[in-house]
Every structure is written in C-alpha cells, then in structure tokens.
Design a protein around this motif. Structure first.
Motif, short mmCIF file in Angstrom:
data_model
loop_
_atom_site.label_atom_id
_atom_site.label_comp_id
_atom_site.label_asym_id
_atom_site.label_seq_id
_atom_site.Cartn_x
_atom_site.Cartn_y
_atom_site.Cartn_z
N LYS A 1 0.81 -1.11 -0.07
CA LYS A 1 0.01 -0.01 0.06
C LYS A 1 0.97 1.27 0.05
CE LYS A 1 -4.14 -1.82 2.15
NZ LYS A 1 -5.12 -1.31 3.38
N MET A 2 0.33 2.42 -0.45
CA MET A 2 1.00 3.77 -0.43
C MET A 2 0.81 4.34 0.84
SD MET A 2 1.96 3.41 -3.41
CE MET A 2 2.71 5.14 -3.80
N ARG A 3 1.76 4.98 1.61
CA ARG A 3 1.32 5.85 2.74
C ARG A 3 2.02 7.08 2.65
NH1 ARG A 3 3.05 3.18 8.59
NH2 ARG A 3 0.84 2.31 8.32
N GLU B 1 3.54 12.09 10.87
CA GLU B 1 2.13 11.74 10.98
C GLU B 1 1.67 11.16 9.58
OE1 GLU B 1 -1.93 14.30 10.64
OE2 GLU B 1 -0.22 15.28 11.06
N VAL B 2 1.04 10.20 9.64
CA VAL B 2 0.29 9.35 8.65
C VAL B 2 -1.04 10.11 8.13
CG1 VAL B 2 -0.48 7.14 7.71
CG2 VAL B 2 1.24 7.26 9.05
N VAL B 3 -0.97 10.70 6.88
CA VAL B 3 -2.34 11.49 6.51
C VAL B 3 -2.91 10.67 5.71
CG1 VAL B 3 -1.14 13.56 6.70
CG2 VAL B 3 -0.93 12.69 4.79
N ARG B 4 -2.68 9.65 5.03
CA ARG B 4 -3.18 8.93 4.30
C ARG B 4 -2.66 7.58 3.71
NH1 ARG B 4 -4.16 10.17 -2.19
NH2 ARG B 4 -5.87 8.53 -2.73
N GLU B 5 -3.76 6.54 3.51
CA GLU B 5 -2.92 5.22 3.15
C GLU B 5 -3.99 4.73 1.97
OE1 GLU B 5 -2.62 1.89 5.70
OE2 GLU B 5 -0.78 2.84 6.78
N HIS C 1 6.21 4.63 1.13
CA HIS C 1 6.47 5.84 2.04
C HIS C 1 6.59 7.16 1.12
CE1 HIS C 1 6.57 3.31 5.45
NE2 HIS C 1 7.63 2.68 4.76
N GLN C 2 5.55 8.06 1.25
CA GLN C 2 5.83 9.28 0.55
C GLN C 2 5.82 10.60 1.51
OE1 GLN C 2 4.06 9.65 -3.18
NE2 GLN C 2 3.06 7.79 -3.06
N TRP C 3 6.23 11.76 1.03
CA TRP C 3 6.31 12.93 1.78
C TRP C 3 6.10 13.92 0.59
CZ3 TRP C 3 8.94 9.07 3.51
CH2 TRP C 3 8.91 8.71 4.72
N GLY C 4 5.57 15.11 0.99
CA GLY C 4 5.61 16.17 -0.04
C GLY C 4 4.49 16.02 -1.18
N GLU D 1 -2.10 7.75 -7.84
CA GLU D 1 -3.38 7.35 -7.29
C GLU D 1 -3.74 5.95 -7.91
OE1 GLU D 1 -5.08 9.31 -5.03
OE2 GLU D 1 -2.85 10.38 -5.03
N ARG D 2 -5.03 5.88 -7.86
CA ARG D 2 -5.59 4.61 -8.46
C ARG D 2 -5.21 4.21 -9.84
NH1 ARG D 2 -8.68 0.22 -8.14
NH2 ARG D 2 -10.03 -0.75 -9.52
N ARG D 3 -4.50 3.14 -10.46
CA ARG D 3 -4.26 3.13 -11.71
C ARG D 3 -5.38 2.69 -12.70
NH1 ARG D 3 1.24 2.23 -11.16
NH2 ARG D 3 2.05 4.21 -10.13
N GLY D 4 -5.65 3.04 -13.83
CA GLY D 4 -6.44 2.58 -14.60
C GLY D 4 -6.05 1.10 -15.34
N ASP D 5 -7.06 0.48 -16.08
CA ASP D 5 -6.65 -0.79 -16.62
C ASP D 5 -5.68 -0.67 -17.68
OD1 ASP D 5 -8.30 -2.35 -15.20
OD2 ASP D 5 -9.76 -2.85 -16.76
N GLU D 6 -5.30 0.65 -18.14
CA GLU D 6 -4.46 0.58 -19.53
C GLU D 6 -2.92 0.43 -19.02
OE1 GLU D 6 -4.76 4.89 -17.65
OE2 GLU D 6 -6.25 3.15 -18.26
N THR D 7 -2.72 0.77 -17.76
CA THR D 7 -1.42 0.42 -17.22
C THR D 7 -0.88 -1.13 -17.09
OG1 THR D 7 -1.93 0.76 -14.88
CG2 THR D 7 -1.24 2.55 -15.92
#
Length: 433
Positions: free
Chosen positions: A72-74, A80-84, A196-199, A338-344
């Motif tokens: 998962k992306m975090r 502070e974790v703001v989103r998963e 893990h991501q920031w910014g 973000e959520r990937r479409g089927d084309e990828t």
C-alpha cells in the motif's frame, strides 16, 4: 553464418529475447558492453501482461516468489500518517486474468531470473563497435571479434549504439526541467510494508519504496545535484523532518532526466530495435521494462520462423506511440500514484486490424479452464496452437495473441503463412462448465 541472431544489450528486453530463442533451439549470442550485470533497481513494476509472458516462458514461479503484489501507499506529513491507499484496490485474479495487479520486483531480480533460465552465458565486457549488413546477414565486431549473424537486434538502451549507427531518428523531447534523483539505499527506521511518501510539490516530493526480496529501499525525489548518499541523507532529513531515518549506504545512485522519444523505424534490413533503444518515456505507470519484454516476445518467434518479420514494426510501433502518450498524460496529471486504470496493466493492448465485439484476431487470448487443462498451460511453448472449441477453432500465435477465429479463417491464415504450419499444435478443448 556463425549464429542466427546477435543480441546486443542484456537488460530485460535482450534477456527475454534470448530465452525465447533458446527454447526454440535458435543459435544466438547475447553480448553487453558492461563488465557485469546491472546492479540498480531502475524499473520495479512488473505488469500483469508481462507476468503472462513469463508464465509462457516458464519462469513465472521464481518471479512470483521474488515480488510483492499487496504493497500500500502511505503519505506523511513529517511523522504523521495522513493517508493510506491501494492503487489496485478491488483488482483480484479471475479465471481469464490470473495476474490482476502490478507486482513490485526490482529489475535486477527479473534479469537474474531470465539469465538463469537459459544455460548460455551472457557475454559481458563485449561492446559492439561496428556492423554492416548485406542481403544475407550482418557482420559485426564485438569485443574485437568479427561475428557473422543472420540478424542483429539492438536491445542496448536509450543511448543505443545500434540505433545511432543505423541513423534512425529518435523523435521527441527531453524535459531538462524534470529531473529525479533515484537510488537503492539501506535505511533503518521505516517499515517494509508500505511505499512511503512525503511532500508532493514541485520541489518537495520524496518516496521510499521497499524492494521485495532485498534489504533495500528505492529512493525517488525530484531535484538536482550530484547523486550521492550524502545528498540523499540531506533530502530525507529535510523533507521528512525526521532524524530517526538512518541511511546506512547506497548500492546505486543516479540522476534521471525525463526523455519522451521513439524511433521512426523499428527495422532497417536485418537489424531490429527493441526496448529503450526504440522508445523511452516518463517512468509514470511502470511501463518501460514491460514494454521491452513484450517487444522481445513479439519479435522472437518471428526471427525463429523467419516469417512475418515486417509485422514487428507494424504491431509494436503503435503500442510505443500509445505508451508515450499515456505515460506523459499520467505524469502531467500529478496522479501517478493514485488508483491506476486498466491501461497500465497492458492486458487490453491489441494488434487488431478490424473492429468487432468480443474476442477478435489481434486480441490477447484470455486464460480459462478446459477439460484438457488451463488455457495458458496449453499454450505454453514455442508453437502456434489451435484450440478446437465446440463453437469453432481459435488459432493462437506463439506470443499469446489470437491469429484467427473459425475454420475458414484458420485455414486462410496458414495458407497465407505456410511456414507457420511447421510450428503448430492442435488441441481439442471443451471449456469446463
């Protein structure tokens, strides 16, 4: 003639082609200018269609054992974790699509699996320095040795020597203002169950992705400068605001510039271009390694049979054009994570020449269960396969795409391409209820 095919470049593209030729008993040599296998992650996303290719090539088991499908992306603000989130949420294997989502696996591990699948060694430290061609073959100088081959395939990357010697245009642009620092680091203080991501701004973005099967994280950050562990430590400290993330060392570092380019020709006489030698693009969507694998998969059986070679460019060039457009749009959208479409996933790519509802010639043959076994297992191998279903036959090419549907169409295909009859199996397959 010394060999049938000379492959220059031992990345995923060249190695896929080598393995495909090996299983067909086609004499080849694969050479690389580098002194040893590339040790960096570079690519790390393997798409479902590529997993289907590796299933057919007989190496999917070690690949599945080496990768991860559920990371998962975090996103953080400091500690502070703001989103998963899961970019492939809701995608699960089905009978027709057994590989449903992108696998995270470092490119060097994919290359290792491919190298180990054929006994012939890659010849490292053997640069291609010149070549000429005539009506019957190619004469090349490799590591000071003169080699004669029927065909030469340049899988030698974005700076391809083969492409430059051919004088083939590499049309597109370089975005000098879009630079990314990347590398493989050993870091303590982070779990290995999240990306893990920031910014997220133009100069503050940072991502640290655990590479499955290793103790490394892939470092990605927009920015500039001389890549080094010291610079990466400074970026991590500055953008996370944390002093508990410790960079111990780096096994590979690099500065990436966004190039969006492709060739105007995939073939000049007996010389072919594949992978990054033919097209480079934004890394958004994890398409590069996969498209090279599928270039090789399209070309291998055609080189072995020495038929339908003109269709390589006709089929793969439109895919490359689409790829450049799709990855550029994904990059410009700011939604690459973000959520990937089927084309990828590359499952919907087709070589159709006509429109129509349902399965058509040129489409990927879906998996399924028959009384003879799983369709992908029935198709595994170097041959054309006719699946004789109760509703009529379906002829499937060696690369898993439908060649013809219906008795008259199958007969017409073999009539137009008689060599393909020599590499053909027929299976009576009744679909299971």
């Amino acid at each position: 003639m010394d060999i049938h095919v000379l492959i220059t470049g031992a990345g995923p593209t060249g190695l896929t082609l080598a393995l495909d030729l090996h299983r067909r008993g086609v004499p080849f040599r694969i050479v690389d200018a580098a002194p040893a296998p590339f040790a960096g992650s570079r690519g790390k996303g393997l798409q479902p269609r590529s997993m289907e290719v590796l299933h057919d090539l007989g190496v999917i088991e070690p690949v599945l054992a080496s990768g991860r499908l559920d990371l998962k992306m975090r996103a953080y603000r400091g500690r502070e974790v703001v989103r998963e989130w899961d970019v492939h949420e809701g995608r699960h294997p089905t009978v027709e699509r057994p590989y449903a989502r992108t696998m995270l696996i470092p490119q060097f591990r994919v290359e290792q699996v491919l190298r180990e699948a054929f006994p012939q060694p890659v010849e490292y430290g053997k640069p291609l320095t010149s070549f000429t061609q005539d009506d019957s073959g190619v004469t090349a100088v490799v590591g000071g040795e003169t080699v004669r081959a029927k065909y030469l395939v340049g899988c030698d990357g974005g700076k391809s020597f083969v492409r430059k010697q051919l004088g083939v245009s590499f049309v597109g642009e370089t975005h000098e203002d879009q630079r990314m620092l990347i590398g493989d680091l050993r870091i303590s203080g982070l779990d290995r169950d999240h990306w893990h991501q920031w910014g997220g701004g133009t100069d503050r973005w940072l991502a640290l992705c655990p590479l499955p099967g290793t103790d490394l994280f892939q470092f990605q950050a927009n920015g500039d400068g001389d890549p080094s562990p010291e610079l990466y430590r400074e970026i991590i400290r500055d953008r996370t605001g944390r002093d508990d993330l410790v960079v111990h060392d780096a096994t590979w570092t690099s500065l990436y510039r966004t190039n969006i380019r492709m060739v105007d020709r995939f073939r000049v006489g007996r010389v072919f271009l594949a992978g990054d030698a033919a097209h480079v693009h934004s890394p958004a969507g994890a398409q590069g390694m996969n498209t090279g694998i599928q270039d090789a998969y399209n070309l291998g059986w055609k080189l072995a049979m020495e038929t339908l070679l003109d269709t390589y460019e006709a089929e793969r060039k439109p895919v490359a054009e689409w790829l450049l457009g799709m990855t550029t749009a994904l990059m410009m959208s700011g939604q690459a994570f973000e959520r990937r479409g089927d084309e990828t996933l590359q499952l919907s790519l087709s070589y159709r020449t006509t429109d129509g509802e349902g399965l058509q010639p040129g489409d990927r043959m879906p998996d399924g269960i028959t009384d003879q076994g799983r369709i992908f297992d029935l198709l595994r191998g170097p041959d054309f396969v006719t699946l004789d279903f109760p509703g009529g036959p379906v002829l499937v090419r060696p690369d898993g795409y439908v060649a013809a549907i219906g008795r008259s169409a199958v007969d017409a295909y073999f009539g137009a391409n008689p060599v393909t009859q020599l590499h053909h199996r027929r299976i009576a397959a009744r679909t299971a209820a």
